[in-house]
Design a protein around this motif. Structure first.
Motif, PDB file in Angstrom:
ATOM      1  N   ARG A 290      -8.292 -28.543   6.020  1.00 10.40           N
ATOM      2  CA  ARG A 290      -8.485 -27.960   4.616  1.00 10.40           C
ATOM      3  C   ARG A 290      -7.288 -28.576   3.921  1.00 10.40           C
ATOM      4  NH1 ARG A 290     -12.685 -27.131   6.636  1.00 10.40           N
ATOM      5  NH2 ARG A 290     -14.000 -25.510   6.563  1.00 10.40           N
ATOM      6  N   SER A 291      -7.324 -28.572   2.506  1.00 13.46           N
ATOM      7  CA  SER A 291      -6.325 -28.733   1.664  1.00 13.46           C
ATOM      8  C   SER A 291      -5.694 -27.527   1.098  1.00 13.46           C
ATOM      9  CB  SER A 291      -6.731 -29.816   0.571  1.00 13.46           C
ATOM     10  OG  SER A 291      -7.638 -29.065  -0.173  1.00 13.46           O
ATOM     11  N   ASP A 292      -6.270 -26.612   0.983  1.00 11.79           N
ATOM     12  CA  ASP A 292      -5.895 -25.262   0.407  1.00 11.79           C
ATOM     13  C   ASP A 292      -6.341 -24.374   1.287  1.00 11.79           C
ATOM     14  OD1 ASP A 292      -5.068 -22.883  -1.321  1.00 11.79           O
ATOM     15  OD2 ASP A 292      -5.346 -24.029  -3.005  1.00 11.79           O
ATOM     16  N   LEU A 293      -5.309 -23.173   1.711  1.00  8.90           N
ATOM     17  CA  LEU A 293      -5.828 -22.120   2.367  1.00  8.90           C
ATOM     18  C   LEU A 293      -6.146 -21.028   1.734  1.00  8.90           C
ATOM     19  CD1 LEU A 293      -3.006 -22.357   5.158  1.00  8.90           C
ATOM     20  CD2 LEU A 293      -5.132 -23.401   5.168  1.00  8.90           C
ATOM     21  N   PHE A 294      -5.838 -20.731   0.335  1.00  7.50           N
ATOM     22  CA  PHE A 294      -5.941 -19.738  -0.398  1.00  7.50           C
ATOM     23  C   PHE A 294      -6.310 -19.932  -1.977  1.00  7.50           C
ATOM     24  CE2 PHE A 294      -3.212 -18.152   2.745  1.00  7.50           C
ATOM     25  CZ  PHE A 294      -3.762 -17.053   3.489  1.00  7.50           C
ATOM     26  N   LYS A 295      -7.474 -20.833  -2.038  1.00  8.63           N
ATOM     27  CA  LYS A 295      -7.905 -21.387  -3.252  1.00  8.63           C
ATOM     28  C   LYS A 295      -8.601 -20.472  -4.014  1.00  8.63           C
ATOM     29  CE  LYS A 295      -8.895 -24.750  -6.211  1.00  8.63           C
ATOM     30  NZ  LYS A 295      -7.959 -25.419  -7.240  1.00  8.63           N
ATOM     31  N   GLU A 296      -8.230 -19.910  -5.339  1.00  8.06           N
ATOM     32  CA  GLU A 296      -9.081 -19.160  -6.148  1.00  8.06           C
ATOM     33  C   GLU A 296     -10.522 -19.295  -6.262  1.00  8.06           C
ATOM     34  OE1 GLU A 296      -8.164 -15.807  -9.833  1.00  8.06           O
ATOM     35  OE2 GLU A 296      -6.500 -17.021  -8.883  1.00  8.06           O
ATOM     36  N   LEU A 297     -11.305 -18.135  -6.350  1.00  9.12           N
ATOM     37  CA  LEU A 297     -12.734 -18.521  -6.653  1.00  9.12           C
ATOM     38  C   LEU A 297     -12.669 -17.830  -8.016  1.00  9.12           C
ATOM     39  CD1 LEU A 297     -14.206 -17.754  -3.207  1.00  9.12           C
ATOM     40  CD2 LEU A 297     -14.749 -19.564  -4.546  1.00  9.12           C
ATOM     41  N   PRO A 298     -13.914 -18.019  -8.667  1.00  7.43           N
ATOM     42  CA  PRO A 298     -14.078 -17.276  -9.919  1.00  7.43           C
ATOM     43  C   PRO A 298     -13.976 -15.833  -9.990  1.00  7.43           C
ATOM     44  CG  PRO A 298     -15.545 -19.414  -9.854  1.00  7.43           C
ATOM     45  CD  PRO A 298     -15.028 -18.959  -8.417  1.00  7.43           C
TER      46      PRO A 298
END
Length: 356
Positions: free
Chosen positions: A114-122
């Motif tokens: 993955r490129s981001d472990l904690f990407k924010e969702l809407p």
């Protein structure tokens, strides 16, 4: 269906088994000895200690994820027979303590990516995210830095000792073709499957995540044709698949419902999760609800119910919700929600079959 929950062990997980016990319907814990270096034998004493602890909470410990495979085996070099012998002995020891399924993968160097472990969702939650432009066509060192920055707990497949020799590993894989990797997988399976049969264990290979080549490395467990090829290597009852909706489903060409119909009987273990795939090829983990992602999770559960699936199943990666501080993708709360959703679907389809 045998509902399970993946757990990373005492001291290596924010989730406690006394809390998992409060999730209705969970029968077993999916575990591993995460502090063991890849390639070392798992001793009986280590296995017994972990199994006893899991069983003390009323769970079974019949699924191990994963007994990782040393790169020498994947590369097919002169050291592979040594590591295969270690693997055989680990299988024997696990069988002695009641393990029925071993999940493993055959991805060169990298595990899940993955490129981001904690990407924010809407909705304000966060989740694992794959950004195509970051991963594909760039220096893998950028990706390594993302994973190296997370120091709270181990990330299986991204062990510090592996990252420390990453350049050497890339050099070792230079020029390797998919067919050569298939040959090395077949060599491994033909060596260990008789031992797995004798030990009462099914080997369940996990699809590549994502199911395509990254950084020029061959990846071979990617879809229908590769699952069929895997099963053709040996007709041993111990040769099987970990059916993972999220890994297979991130490739739009893979219809996870059709694949479930075809391969459920060859899959002693199943991971069920949903992802949202974007037009540019990026994807992000979502809740298990079909409507929240791009995969027909309801359809998959309908197929499993229709086939009276008797294997082990677990919710796969969950979001990080309600302020929970946890290992990426593996908190308590969203996976508990996922379990209740999957069990609800299962119960509904079972009731429809019974005319209730």
């Amino acid at each position: 269906m045998n509902m399970t929950f993946r757990w990373y062990g005492r001291g290596n997980d924010t989730v406690k088994l006394e809390h998992v016990k409060q999730i209705p319907g969970v029968k077993g814990i999916v575990w591993a000895l995460h502090d063991k270096p890849v390639g070392e034998r798992w001793t009986e004493a280590e296995i017994k200690a972990e199994v006893d602890y899991i069983q003390s909470f009323g769970f079974h410990a019949e699924v191990v994820e994963s007994v990782n495979i040393h790169e020498a085996i994947k590369l097919g070099n002169e050291d592979r027979d040594l590591y295969i012998e270690n693997y055989k002995q680990t299988i024997r020891h696990l069988g002695k303590y009641g393990v029925k399924v071993i999940c493993y993968n055959f991805m060169p160097i990298f595990d899940w990516t993955r490129s981001d472990l904690f990407k924010e969702l809407p909705d304000g939650s966060t989740a694992l995210f794959y950004e195509k432009d970051i991963v594909e066509g760039r220096d893998p060192q950028e990706l390594i830095e993302i994973f190296s920055s997370y120091k709270e707990m181990t990330l299986p497949g991204w062990e510090p000792e592996k990252i420390a020799k990453i350049k050497e590993l890339f050099q070792a894989y230079e020029g390797m073709t998919e067919e050569q990797l298939w040959e090395n997988l077949a060599y491994f399976l033909k060596a260990i499957l008789p031992v797995a049969e004798q030990s009462g264990i099914k080997m369940a290979i996990h699809p590549d995540d994502p199911p395509w080549s990254i950084f020029g490395l061959p990846r071979i467990m990617t879809g229908r044709s590769s699952l069929k090829k895997l099963l053709s290597i040996s007709d041993s009852p111990s040769n099987g698949i970990t059916f993972c909706t999220g890994s297979l489903g991130s490739n739009r060409n893979n219809d996870v419902v059709a694949l479930a119909e075809e391969f459920a009987k060859s899959s002693p273990f199943a991971h069920v999760r949903n992802i949202r795939i974007f037009e540019n090829g990026d994807f992000i983990e979502t809740s298990h609800l079909t409507e929240d992602g791009s995969l027909n999770i309801s359809g998959v559960m309908k197929v499993l119910s229709g086939n009276e699936y008797q294997g082990y199943l677990r919710p796969d990666h969950g979001r990080h919700i309600w302020g929970e501080k946890c290992r990426p993708g593996y908190g308590l709360y969203d996976r508990a929600l996922g379990i209740m959703h999957l069990l609800g679907l299962w119960d509904a389809y079972q009731s429809l079959k019974g005319g209730k």
